[in-house]
Design an enzyme around this catalytic site. Structure first.
Site, PDB file in Angstrom:
ATOM      1  CB  SER A   1      17.166 -10.657  34.846  1.00  0.00           C
ATOM      2  OG  SER A   1      17.134 -10.932  33.486  1.00  0.00           O
TER       3      SER A   1
ATOM      4  CG  ASP B   1      16.526 -15.284  31.786  1.00  0.00           C
ATOM      5  OD1 ASP B   1      15.611 -15.581  30.990  1.00  0.00           O
ATOM      6  OD2 ASP B   1      16.921 -14.112  31.936  1.00  0.00           O
TER       7      ASP B   1
ATOM      8  CG  ASP C   1      13.492 -12.002  32.735  1.00  0.00           C
ATOM      9  OD1 ASP C   1      14.474 -12.775  32.688  1.00  0.00           O
ATOM     10  OD2 ASP C   1      13.544 -10.832  32.315  1.00  0.00           O
TER      11      ASP C   1
ATOM     12  CG  ASP D   1      15.257 -11.508  29.218  1.00  0.00           C
ATOM     13  OD1 ASP D   1      15.842 -12.416  29.849  1.00  0.00           O
ATOM     14  OD2 ASP D   1      15.392 -10.300  29.496  1.00  0.00           O
TER      15      ASP D   1
END
Length: 460
Positions: free
Chosen positions: A104, A249, A251, A253
């Site tokens: 993340s 970010d 990833d 999300d």
């Protein structure tokens, strides 16, 4: 080196000794535990995997694929992807589960296994505990040679995810197209560089500049989309006279925006703006975690819905959203969850809805931001002395503020007239986080300082 085994997955820094960092042995062990847990759930042998742009992603992926195949499980590999795309693919593939290889917003030396159930949602705390137990006992049985799993690479989900967003009823492509937005994107050298420009094009946004567009995992700045990390984006928006800046970010999300003058829209306000847009056409309830801005509650009540707080953590937000049948929810860190699309934070649907709202409002982004109640959150943390009894400290603080409304669902939240303070311990380090919010910045800071003073007194 660090290795953090939590109920939500396994995170660590690459390298070092097994058990001290996320070594290849640890990757295999926890993948085997997850695969074993899946085989106990059902006869479904299909697992979807995808990864963000991290340097270690390819290596970790190969270990994960081989381990799952060794357990007799069939892997569908989306390779470079996003967390929400893998979540959607698990459902579309009717898979038993999924693994996203991403740490993340953590820096480049980190990686992690984020684990999904057959709904394409993060596994629950109870399931996570079972999994850690399987790993601790190394209770795995691998398949014999005639029953090894299969491997298939599938790169169709970028388009499938974009189609879902573009065809979502509240995403207004003609309105977005008509506004001719000029956009700058900070893709932080990860998969947002692939997914967000493709989405913007499908939404009719032609003029897009991408910063840090090479997907090499060598993050050009700290990858958490906080104001202090987005100075390059602010400057570029300002310099190029863009209508807005978008940051995600690694990833994809989490989502936040920069106004046309280079100022921050505020990551807390991503959800507020999207909720405002949705609630205008769909009456209903909203959910965010206890550490998120009160502005969402204000907007929800104004639109005739009910607001419900949840414990911090996506899995808790999702659980609460299902309980109260929320039409929109998420977290103040720029995480948008649109339940009739899927129960997961998704920056792609966030972009589609936010731009629809901005386009229909006929305003510029700064004016849109100014139409919302202004709150300031003061985010602080206090290091705990060794051997301190946190429960005891929380009890004493509860006693001191017993005349205020208190919520103990996740740490301790104390409400004052228009202000609040939320205290919670970290799962990963010996600290208490203290978040305070007020319509006045100084007041928010002062509330946090006062509580921190209380904590220090009660520690000694």
């Amino acid at each position: 080196m660090a290795l953090i085994k939590s109920i939500s997955g396994i995170r660590g820094t690459i390298g070092g000794k097994p058990g001290e960092g996320l070594s290849p042995l640890d990757v295999v062990k926890f993948t085997a535990a997850y695969g074993t847990w899946l085989t106990q759930q059902s006869d479904n042998k299909k697992v979807v995997i995808g990864r963000d742009g991290r340097i270690s992603g390819e290596m970790v992926k190969q270990l994960v694929v081989a381990t799952l195949n060794g357990l007799g499980l069939d892997v569908v590999d989306l390779d470079l992807s996003t967390t929400p795309t893998v979540e959607i693919a698990v459902k579309m593939e009717n898979a038993a589960g999924g693994i996203i290889l991403t740490a993340s917003h953590n820096p480049k030396e980190w990686n992690a296994l984020k684990l999904l159930n057959s709904e394409g949602e993060f596994i629950s705390g109870e399931e996570g505990a079972l999994l850690l137990d399987i790993a601790a006992r190394e209770d795995f049985v691998f398949a014999d040679v005639s029953k090894l799993g299969t491997y298939r690479k599938d790169d169709s989900y970028l388009q499938k995810h974009i189609d879902l967003v573009v065809n979502y009823p509240l995403v207004d492509v003609p309105a977005i197209k008509a506004r001719n937005f000029k956009v700058v994107l900070d893709a932080v050298n990860s998969t947002g560089a692939i997914f967000i420009p493709a989405l913007l094009k499908a939404l009719g946004v032609e003029d897009v500049t991408v910063l840090f567009d090479e997907v090499n995992g060598k993050f050009s700045h700290n990858p958490e989309p906080l104001p202090e990390n987005l100075t390059a984006l602010s400057n570029e928006v300002n310099k190029s006279n863009a209508d807005l800046g978008i940051a995600v970010d690694p990833d994809v999300d989490r989502l936040c925006f920069v106004c046309e003058d280079g100022s921050m829209f505020g990551e807390e306000y991503t959800l507020v703006a999207v909720a405002d847009y949705i609630l205008k056409t769909r009456k209903g309830n909203t959910v965010s975690n206890l550490s998120s801005t009160q502005a969402l509650k204000d907007i929800t009540l104004k639109n005739g819905g009910e607001y419900h707080p949840s414990a911090v953590g996506e899995v808790n937000v999702v659980r609460k959203m299902k309980e109260v049948n929320a039409v929109i929810g998420g977290e103040g860190n720029g995480g948008i969850i649109v339940p009739d699309l899927h129960y997961g934070r998704d920056a792609l649907i966030g972009v589609g809805l936010f731009l629809s709202h901005l386009a229909q409002s006929k305003k510029n982004l700064k004016a849109l931001r100014n139409s919302y109640p202004d709150y300031f959150i003061s985010k602080n943390k206090i290091e705990l002395d060794k051997g301190v009894d946190v429960k005891d400290i929380f009890e004493k603080i509860k006693g001191k503020y017993k005349n205020q409304p208190l919520n103990t669902e996740d740490g301790l939240k104390i409400e004052f007239e228009k202000d609040w303070v939320h205290l919670r311990t970290s799962n990963t380090e010996p600290i208490i986080r203290i978040y305070a919010e007020s319509q006045n910045e100084t007041t928010a800071d002062n509330i946090a300082k006062r509580i921190m003073q209380d904590i220090r007194e009660f520690m000694h």
